[in-house]
Design a protein around this motif. Structure first.
Motif, mmCIF file in Angstrom:
data_model
loop_
_atom_site.group_PDB
_atom_site.id
_atom_site.type_symbol
_atom_site.label_atom_id
_atom_site.label_comp_id
_atom_site.label_asym_id
_atom_site.label_seq_id
_atom_site.Cartn_x
_atom_site.Cartn_y
_atom_site.Cartn_z
ATOM 1 N N GLU A 58 1.088 -0.715 -0.077
ATOM 2 C CA GLU A 58 0.141 -0.232 -0.031
ATOM 3 C C GLU A 58 1.281 1.053 -0.032
ATOM 4 O O GLU A 58 0.780 2.286 -0.430
ATOM 5 C CB GLU A 58 -0.901 0.166 1.224
ATOM 6 N N VAL A 59 1.860 0.829 0.981
ATOM 7 C CA VAL A 59 3.347 2.344 0.509
ATOM 8 C C VAL A 59 3.919 2.314 -0.825
ATOM 9 O O VAL A 59 3.378 3.582 -0.975
ATOM 10 C CB VAL A 59 3.887 2.340 1.483
ATOM 11 N N GLN A 60 4.276 1.652 -1.044
ATOM 12 C CA GLN A 60 4.629 1.683 -2.793
ATOM 13 C C GLN A 60 4.297 2.604 -3.666
ATOM 14 O O GLN A 60 4.178 2.690 -4.297
ATOM 15 C CB GLN A 60 5.253 0.051 -2.783
ATOM 16 N N GLN A 61 2.554 1.882 -3.468
ATOM 17 C CA GLN A 61 1.715 1.923 -4.277
ATOM 18 C C GLN A 61 1.589 3.837 -4.366
ATOM 19 O O GLN A 61 1.543 4.605 -5.694
ATOM 20 C CB GLN A 61 0.314 1.608 -3.955
ATOM 21 N N ARG A 62 1.635 3.777 -3.349
ATOM 22 C CA ARG A 62 0.856 6.178 -3.101
ATOM 23 C C ARG A 62 2.282 5.882 -2.965
ATOM 24 O O ARG A 62 2.277 7.807 -3.905
ATOM 25 C CB ARG A 62 0.520 5.418 -1.694
ATOM 26 N N VAL A 63 3.496 5.419 -2.765
ATOM 27 C CA VAL A 63 5.268 6.184 -2.903
ATOM 28 C C VAL A 63 5.240 6.234 -4.380
ATOM 29 O O VAL A 63 6.286 7.318 -5.687
ATOM 30 C CB VAL A 63 6.139 5.630 -2.107
ATOM 31 N N PHE A 64 5.820 4.810 -5.155
ATOM 32 C CA PHE A 64 6.341 4.637 -5.875
ATOM 33 C C PHE A 64 5.420 4.378 -7.732
ATOM 34 O O PHE A 64 5.963 5.187 -8.500
ATOM 35 C CB PHE A 64 7.022 3.239 -5.987
ATOM 36 N N GLY A 65 4.191 4.481 -6.898
ATOM 37 C CA GLY A 65 3.084 4.382 -8.520
ATOM 38 C C GLY A 65 2.638 2.810 -8.626
ATOM 39 O O GLY A 65 3.725 1.828 -7.998
ATOM 40 N N ALA A 66 1.818 2.201 -8.951
ATOM 41 C CA ALA A 66 1.256 0.890 -8.845
ATOM 42 C C ALA A 66 1.910 0.312 -10.272
ATOM 43 O O ALA A 66 2.451 -0.991 -10.470
ATOM 44 C CB ALA A 66 -0.301 1.048 -9.844
ATOM 45 N N ASP A 67 2.660 1.188 -10.932
ATOM 46 C CA ASP A 67 3.877 0.475 -12.431
ATOM 47 C C ASP A 67 5.019 0.055 -11.652
ATOM 48 O O ASP A 67 5.690 -0.364 -12.319
ATOM 49 C CB ASP A 67 3.674 1.369 -13.625
ATOM 50 N N HIS A 68 5.146 0.647 -10.414
ATOM 51 C CA HIS A 68 7.169 0.663 -10.108
ATOM 52 C C HIS A 68 7.061 -0.944 -10.060
ATOM 53 O O HIS A 68 6.540 -1.612 -9.699
ATOM 54 C CB HIS A 68 7.014 1.886 -9.311
ATOM 55 N N THR A 69 8.799 -1.478 -10.587
ATOM 56 C CA THR A 69 9.343 -2.398 -10.077
ATOM 57 C C THR A 69 8.535 -3.141 -8.654
ATOM 58 O O THR A 69 8.482 -4.056 -8.552
ATOM 59 C CB THR A 69 10.798 -3.439 -11.293
ATOM 60 N N GLN A 70 8.711 -2.040 -7.833
ATOM 61 C CA GLN A 70 9.279 -3.109 -6.472
ATOM 62 C C GLN A 70 8.132 -2.981 -6.436
ATOM 63 O O GLN A 70 7.409 -3.805 -5.239
ATOM 64 C CB GLN A 70 9.327 -2.240 -5.314
ATOM 65 N N THR A 71 6.436 -2.430 -6.466
ATOM 66 C CA THR A 71 5.045 -2.719 -6.205
ATOM 67 C C THR A 71 5.310 -3.846 -6.824
ATOM 68 O O THR A 71 4.348 -4.437 -5.961
ATOM 69 C CB THR A 71 4.899 -1.449 -6.823
ATOM 70 N N LEU A 72 4.894 -4.393 -8.649
ATOM 71 C CA LEU A 72 4.804 -5.266 -8.788
ATOM 72 C C LEU A 72 5.468 -6.391 -8.025
ATOM 73 O O LEU A 72 4.815 -7.822 -7.686
ATOM 74 C CB LEU A 72 4.955 -5.082 -10.037
ATOM 75 N N THR A 73 6.547 -6.346 -7.872
ATOM 76 C CA THR A 73 7.634 -7.420 -6.645
ATOM 77 C C THR A 73 6.525 -7.773 -5.775
ATOM 78 O O THR A 73 6.441 -8.527 -5.258
ATOM 79 C CB THR A 73 9.192 -6.756 -6.485
ATOM 80 N N SER A 74 6.249 -7.035 -4.149
ATOM 81 C CA SER A 74 5.368 -6.534 -3.968
ATOM 82 C C SER A 74 4.211 -7.355 -3.486
ATOM 83 O O SER A 74 3.550 -8.301 -2.916
ATOM 84 C CB SER A 74 5.489 -5.850 -2.565
ATOM 85 N N ALA A 75 3.000 -7.228 -4.674
ATOM 86 C CA ALA A 75 2.300 -7.642 -4.993
ATOM 87 C C ALA A 75 1.564 -9.396 -5.461
ATOM 88 O O ALA A 75 1.825 -10.346 -5.083
ATOM 89 C CB ALA A 75 1.770 -6.993 -6.282
ATOM 90 N N ASN A 76 3.354 -9.533 -6.197
ATOM 91 C CA ASN A 76 3.528 -10.769 -6.560
ATOM 92 C C ASN A 76 4.149 -11.780 -5.503
ATOM 93 O O ASN A 76 3.100 -13.049 -4.887
ATOM 94 C CB ASN A 76 5.443 -11.334 -7.215
ATOM 95 N N ILE A 77 4.342 -11.383 -4.478
ATOM 96 C CA ILE A 77 5.314 -11.756 -3.114
ATOM 97 C C ILE A 77 3.629 -12.101 -2.142
ATOM 98 O O ILE A 77 3.534 -12.883 -1.598
ATOM 99 C CB ILE A 77 6.313 -11.282 -2.273
ATOM 100 N N LEU A 78 3.252 -11.035 -1.642
ATOM 101 C CA LEU A 78 1.704 -11.428 -1.232
ATOM 102 C C LEU A 78 0.947 -12.005 -2.080
ATOM 103 O O LEU A 78 0.274 -12.647 -1.588
ATOM 104 C CB LEU A 78 1.179 -9.545 -1.354
ATOM 105 N N ALA A 79 0.624 -12.185 -3.402
ATOM 106 C CA ALA A 79 0.104 -12.865 -3.648
ATOM 107 C C ALA A 79 -0.063 -14.837 -3.398
ATOM 108 O O ALA A 79 -0.277 -15.376 -2.647
ATOM 109 C CB ALA A 79 -0.448 -13.140 -5.308
ATOM 110 N N TRP A 80 1.503 -14.261 -3.549
ATOM 111 C CA TRP A 80 1.664 -15.977 -2.565
ATOM 112 C C TRP A 80 2.637 -16.292 -1.450
ATOM 113 O O TRP A 80 1.341 -18.022 -0.985
ATOM 114 C CB TRP A 80 3.898 -16.474 -3.146
ATOM 115 N N LEU A 81 1.474 -15.946 -0.716
ATOM 116 C CA LEU A 81 1.748 -15.461 0.888
ATOM 117 C C LEU A 81 -0.584 -15.289 1.039
ATOM 118 O O LEU A 81 -0.059 -16.624 2.320
ATOM 119 C CB LEU A 81 1.929 -14.281 1.785
#
Length: 222
Positions: free
Chosen positions: A169-192
């Motif tokens: 949520e912080v990365q989406q707000r700070v970096f944007g939804a298109d940022h690679t770190q945001t996308l990586t976090s989203a993938n990891i959260l989906a796995w969890l």
């Protein structure tokens, strides 16, 4: 004659690194591989520490071999990280060396399977980073990600997922939804979420992430 020559034992030459690369001494060398360098066993721990101290305030020599530029391994990695962490305790909380050392040592502990100690150190570091730099600082987010990873290794998926969700949520707000770190976090959260049996939420998040990746990177990107 021919059979005897084929069975003749072959004596391998002695390793070139039978002496310490720094002081040329041959006693009490570190056991096992020190880094990714070929045959990297010829070095004293104190010599590595001494070299890293000489390079301060540069911090690369505490984590990577000066020759191959790869991370240290085994005992060398843990001992160097601990030494830097110990030396950094008297520094101000906002000092780069202090939080670098804490993160380095926690990661080394985790690699040894000492996840409880690693998680405790990451939690302590995260609290300091949030206080000093704020919850949205990239370094704070990096520590939060490392903590979530260690929690995963302990099987604490619920706590890890909650931390990952907050980080996302912080990365989406700070970096944007298109940022690679945001996308990586989203993938990891989906796995969890999958690990917790929350398949519908995981699938929805993966679908959303895929759509963003296709738009930003293209459908053919690895």
């Amino acid at each position: 004659q021919g059979g005897s020559s084929n069975s003749k034992s072959v004596t391998m030459p002695e390793a070139e690194d039978a002496n310490c690369k720094f002081c040329l001494g041959a006693d009490d060398l570190l056991d096992g591989a020190v880094c990714a360098c070929r045959g990297s066993t010829g070095v004293h721990l104190q010599c590595l520490i001494g070299y890293a101290v000489q390079r301060l305030p540069q911090l690369d020599a505490w984590s990577k071999c000066v020759v191959c530029k790869h991370s240290f391994a085994g005992r060398a990695r843990t001992a160097l990280a601990f030494e830097l962490w110990k030396r950094s305790q008297t520094l101000p909380e906002e000092d780069r060396q202090r939080y670098y050392a804490a993160n380095l040592y926690a990661n080394a502990l985790s690699e040894q399977g000492r996840h409880v100690e690693a998680a405790a150190l990451h939690k302590q570091t995260l609290e300091v980073m949030q206080h000093v730099f704020g919850v949205e600082h990239p370094k704070t987010l990096a520590v939060a990600s490392n903590l979530a990873l260690v929690l995963c290794k302990q099987g604490q998926y619920t706590e890890a997922a909650a931390l990952r969700k907050h980080t996302l949520e912080v990365q989406q707000r700070v970096f944007g939804a298109d940022h690679t770190q945001t996308l990586t976090s989203a993938n990891i959260l989906a796995w969890l979420l999958c690990e917790q049996g929350q398949y519908a939420q995981a699938a929805a998040l993966q679908k959303q992430t895929l759509e963003v990746r296709q738009r930003v990177l293209g459908a053919d990107h690895p």
